[in-house]
Design a protein around this motif. Structure first.
Motif, PDB file in Angstrom:
ATOM      1  N   TYR A 371       0.824  -1.201   0.000  1.00  0.00           N
ATOM      2  CA  TYR A 371       0.000   0.000   0.000  1.00  0.00           C
ATOM      3  C   TYR A 371       0.866   1.262   0.000  1.00  0.00           C
ATOM      4  O   TYR A 371       1.962   1.287   0.561  1.00  0.00           O
ATOM      5  CB  TYR A 371      -0.910   0.026   1.233  1.00  0.00           C
ATOM      6  N   ALA A 372       0.349   2.310  -0.633  1.00  0.00           N
ATOM      7  CA  ALA A 372       0.982   3.629  -0.606  1.00  0.00           C
ATOM      8  C   ALA A 372      -0.122   4.676  -0.704  1.00  0.00           C
ATOM      9  O   ALA A 372      -1.235   4.378  -1.144  1.00  0.00           O
ATOM     10  CB  ALA A 372       1.966   3.777  -1.757  1.00  0.00           C
ATOM     11  N   VAL A 373       0.171   5.892  -0.283  1.00  0.00           N
ATOM     12  CA  VAL A 373      -0.793   6.988  -0.357  1.00  0.00           C
ATOM     13  C   VAL A 373      -0.180   8.128  -1.160  1.00  0.00           C
ATOM     14  O   VAL A 373       1.049   8.246  -1.241  1.00  0.00           O
ATOM     15  CB  VAL A 373      -1.209   7.483   1.043  1.00  0.00           C
ATOM     16  N   PRO A 374      -1.018   8.961  -1.776  1.00  0.00           N
ATOM     17  CA  PRO A 374      -0.480  10.126  -2.504  1.00  0.00           C
ATOM     18  C   PRO A 374       0.412  10.969  -1.604  1.00  0.00           C
ATOM     19  O   PRO A 374       0.086  11.239  -0.445  1.00  0.00           O
ATOM     20  CB  PRO A 374      -1.749  10.882  -2.924  1.00  0.00           C
ATOM     21  N   GLY A 375       1.550  11.351  -2.162  1.00  0.00           N
ATOM     22  CA  GLY A 375       2.539  12.097  -1.397  1.00  0.00           C
ATOM     23  C   GLY A 375       3.520  11.224  -0.659  1.00  0.00           C
ATOM     24  O   GLY A 375       4.516  11.713  -0.118  1.00  0.00           O
ATOM     25  N   ASP A 376       3.248   9.911  -0.629  1.00  0.00           N
ATOM     26  CA  ASP A 376       4.108   8.967   0.081  1.00  0.00           C
ATOM     27  C   ASP A 376       5.247   8.526  -0.834  1.00  0.00           C
ATOM     28  O   ASP A 376       5.145   8.561  -2.058  1.00  0.00           O
ATOM     29  CB  ASP A 376       3.282   7.754   0.506  1.00  0.00           C
ATOM     30  N   SER A 377       6.346   8.089  -0.216  1.00  0.00           N
ATOM     31  CA  SER A 377       7.464   7.554  -0.993  1.00  0.00           C
ATOM     32  C   SER A 377       7.226   6.075  -1.289  1.00  0.00           C
ATOM     33  O   SER A 377       6.598   5.370  -0.496  1.00  0.00           O
ATOM     34  CB  SER A 377       8.781   7.734  -0.245  1.00  0.00           C
TER      35      SER A 377
END
Length: 838
Positions: A371-377
């Motif tokens: 999983y990742a979120v917008p703005g995340d690396s």
């Protein structure tokens, strides 16, 4: 001169979904040989039917691997309205499962998979109903689009237009296929498509693949015939064996089948176009000579054909990489021939795939997180391995604006690099393309024409580029989450982009019983790595009163779920009332109205999508009798949750619990849908269940099937009856009370016609038939133009208790919050023991 010899170029769509096989596909030398042979065949066949599992997998396998045609299956729906044998997913969730089952089947039989925007709304008895629900022109345009894009020489339908296929969806699929056969060639039909990269297309013929099953034989000796049971020595299997493995992917439908060997004749009736006499492709130019015939001064087609034959003749099973120089030369030759708008590009893609497979190149792009979120690396691990030592040069990798220098590609040595990137702020959460927009009652809404027809959304990918035998080739690979399971080994799963926050109600249905206030829980979760503040709002009409609304949620850095609850009541609402309530969170910059749903089964990739944060709030007048209900799970349903919402204590029962002494504590025992189909042990506990009823208990059996999909293997009831395939598909069908004074219609709730208002999808399925005289038929109903049926609900007294069999679709109606369904179900399991009225 190519300066960048190895480029990994990251592609980001604003929304992406990866649902590919859980491990990368590799090809044996034998499979590569079959791919080489396919280069010389320029024919295509499109098979059309209504649902996942309608397709003739043996025929698809034969056409794709024996005749080597480009072969596709267009399923108008994703099977959303079917039953589920492996879990409790229904509707869209089930459609997601069956989509992946179809894609898994195609990876086995070698065909390609396509879909229209039609939604499977359940069993339909007429094509008119199906086409009305779907929207005739909308779905016809989808079939025309797929035909224009796929350009089949021959179209084959599974079903006829005359109704022998039974299901209204089946007949409708044949009607649309016949209309699309003509419309695809007509520039005045759906002309907007012609600006989207396709041209008109006229298939040579459309055939109906006739059948002999379920007591209906539509085959005859005067029809065109093909033997599709051949053995393929390259694959080491007959097409019956391949077909069985393919069809057995439909696990949610219980369609595991044994492998078949030996001659099998398929029959075909010509519907439109010229009828074949000796060969399916009569009148179709199938090889590269077609390119020469287009321009008699151009002999490049003949040259391509000869080169392919030479590559096949000199192919080394032990050293496929020796074919690389000739394959690269062939690729250059194909570039030079006239562009026909279809086969040239298709065959060049096939050659490119062969270059990769023959070279033994391994290319991988993976992450250590799912999983990742917008703005995340997001850290991406890039791996290239020239496993065979082919003539492949290494250089650098271009990722966004950065150049990454790879080590020299040495034989069978991993060259690895890691690249850290930031997910763009405008990247939307992972979502299947057909679920991005609010759907209509009978179809999905897809605004991007290029997405229509696809099996799934194009994944977030990496494009590797490298110099092979002096020619640059680019290869697209999805970025996947890779991990090692201690039992299953190395696995690949989709990478999912999360929203910044998720919101959800604690239940899908809340019951405000007898006008009492109801406590409603909410779940709020921040996916940000930093503390954040959100304003959470429960969206209701003015008829609903909620004091704690909105409220503020302050997240911590550990991303824990915040659970809140508040009391809802109604403002002067009389009688039954059902409302869909919504939930949203806002951080001032964005609004978040969804929550993550995970669907996990071993035979398909993990499915992650985002569902709107809604729930049904039902105000109902309801009386119940009894407190304890035992529930025997079947194929999977959400009835236990509904029973708990009604105030019952529900205990899940397994075989070891089924002792008469233990069962006495329960006022009623309910079996889940298909419990007698899925639980082999039900026959072992028959005597205990019958003793329970005899001693004063209530046993309610929800529907079971009577066909090959999990036949009933156990005794069910104290008195005999058959289970038929009869059903009522019209959810608004008038319901007649055959015994108005029967307790099932009066105690503890008075049942009226209004209790059958607001039902969804259908009334009932798999009715009882030819019941013993001990049973009382309580209801009758019918679909338009048919006779009354009275097998949806039968009840018999037995000893001090009673037995109930019902095909009424409570498993759909209770989760939908239908008030009348709750009252009727409460009556059926009400238990005053010896005082039950006869």
């Amino acid at each position: 001169m190519i300066k960048k010899l190895l480029i990994a170029f990251l592609i980001f769509n604003s929304s992406f979904l990866i649902t590919h096989a859980q491990t990368p596909k590799s090809y044996t030398s034998a499979e590569i040989l079959l791919q080489l042979k396919k280069l010389n065949v320029l024919g295509s066949v499109l098979y059309i039917a209504a649902h996942p599992d309608d397709e003739n997998t043996r025929l698809l396998a034969y056409l794709a691997n024996e005749k080597l045609y480009r072969t596709g299956y267009l399923s108008l729906t994703r099977g959303d309205g079917g039953q589920n044998l492996i879990g409790d997913e229904q509707g869209v969730d089930l459609g997601l499962i069956r989509t992946q089952e179809l894609l898994a089947a195609r990876r086995i039989d070698g065909a390609e998979q396509f879909f229209s925007r039609a939604f499977d709304f359940g069993y339909s008895k007429s094509p008119e109903e199906a086409l009305k629900f779907w929207g005739h022109d909308k779905i016809l345009s989808d079939v025309v689009w797929v035909i224009r894009k796929f350009r089949p020489d021959v179209i084959i339908t599974r079903f006829p237009t005359t109704g022998e296929g039974g299901h209204g969806h089946h007949t409708a699929s044949a009607i649309l296929a016949g209309e699309a056969f003509d419309a695809a060639a007509d520039p005045t039909k759906f002309p907007e498509q012609l600006t989207k990269g396709v041209t008109v297309w006229q298939a040579k013929r459309i055939l109906w693949n006739t059948f002999n099953f379920s007591g209906t034989n539509t085959q005859s000796n005067d029809q065109f015939k093909m033997d599709c049971g051949d053995y393929n020595p390259i694959l080491g299997k007959s097409y019956g064996e391949i077909a069985a493995a393919s069809r057995s992917q439909h696990k949610s439908q219980g369609f595991g089948v044994p492998a078949q060997r030996g001659s099998v004749i398929e029959y075909f009736k010509t519907i439109k176009g010229t009828a074949p006499v000796n060969d399916l492709m009569e009148g179709v130019n199938l090889d590269w000579m077609w390119f020469s015939s287009v321009d008699h001064q151009n002999q490049d087609g003949l040259g391509v054909k000869n080169k392919i034959n030479s590559i096949i003749k000199n192919y080394s099973v032990e050293n496929p990489e020796k074919s690389l120089p000739a394959l690269v030369d062939l690729y250059k030759n194909m570039e030079a021939i006239p562009d026909d708008g279809y086969w040239k590009n298709k065959k060049m893609e096939e050659v490119k795939e062969l270059v990769q497979n023959c070279s033994g190149l391994f290319m991988d792009a993976t992450t250590n997180t799912q999983y990742a979120v917008p703005g995340d690396s997001l850290k991406i691990n890039l791996v290239v391995n020239n496993r065979s030592g082919a003539n492949v040069l290494s250089a650098d990798a271009h990722v966004n604006d950065d150049y990454i220098i790879f080590d020299q590609l040495k034989k069978n040595i991993n060259s690895t690099k890691t690249y850290g990137m930031v997910v763009r702020h405008n990247t939307r959460p992972t979502q299947p393309y057909w679920l991005e927009n609010t759907m209509d009652k009978g179809s999905f809404n897809v605004t991007d024409q290029q997405q229509i027809g696809k099996g799934e959304t194009d994944p977030f990918s990496v494009v590797f580029s490298m110099l092979i035998e002096g020619r640059e080739f680019k290869f697209t690979k999805p970025v996947r989450y890779k991990f090692t399971d201690p039992v299953k080994g190395e696995l690949y799963q989709p990478v999912t982009i999360l929203p910044l926050a998720e919101v959800n109600y604690s239940s899908n249905v809340f019951l405000a019983i007898n006008n009492k206030p109801v406590e409603i829980g909410t779940h709020v979760k921040s996916n940000l790595p930093v503390a954040s503040t959100f304003t959470v709002t429960k969206q209701t009409s003015l008829k609903v009163k909620n004091a704690a609304n909105p409220f503020t949620f302050k997240s911590s850095t550990d991303n824990k779920v915040n659970n809140e609850s508040s009391v809802f009541s109604f403002n002067g609402v009389e009688g039954d009332y059902v409302e869909e309530i919504k939930l949203q969170a806002s951080d001032g910059a964005g609004v978040f109205q969804q929550y993550k749903k995970n669907i996990e089964y071993d035979h398909i990739p993990s499915i992650v999508y985002f569902h709107e944060a809604t729930a049904k709030l039902s105000k109902i007048d309801l009386k119940t009798e009894g407190n304890y209900v035992g529930y025997i799970p079947g194929a999977g349903d959400k009835v236990p949750e509904a029973l708990r919402a009604m105030g019952y204590k529900v205990v899940t029962l397994k075989e070891s619990d089924m002792k008469a002494a233990n069962l006495k504590q329960f006022d009623a025992i309910v079996t889940g849908v298909r419990a007698y189909n899925t639980n082999e042990w039900m026959n072992n506990v028959y005597d205990d269940l019958m003793q329970y009823v005899k001693d004063g208990g209530v046993l309610l059996v929800q529907y079971n099937t009577s066909n090959q999909i999990g036949p009933v293997k156990a005794k069910i009831s104290p008195y005999p009856f058959n289970i038929s395939r009869n059903r009522i598909t019209d959810e608004e069908a008038k319901v007649n009370f055959l015994i108005p004074g029967h307790p099932a219609l009066n105690h503890p709730n008075k049942i009226t016609d209004k209790d059958f208002d607001g039902w969804i999808q259908e009334r009932s399925i798999y009715h009882a038939d030819k019941p013993d005289t001990a049973y009382k038929a309580i209801l009758s109903m019918k679909d338009p133009g048919e006779k009354e049926q009275d097998g949806s609900l039968i009840i018999a007294n037995y000893g001090k208790g009673r037995f109930v069999y019902t095909g009424l679709v409570f498993f759909r109606e209770l989760p939908a919050g239908v008030p009348g369904a709750y009252r009727l179900f409460a009556n059926l399991i009400a238990n005053k023991r010896n005082k039950y009225i006869k």
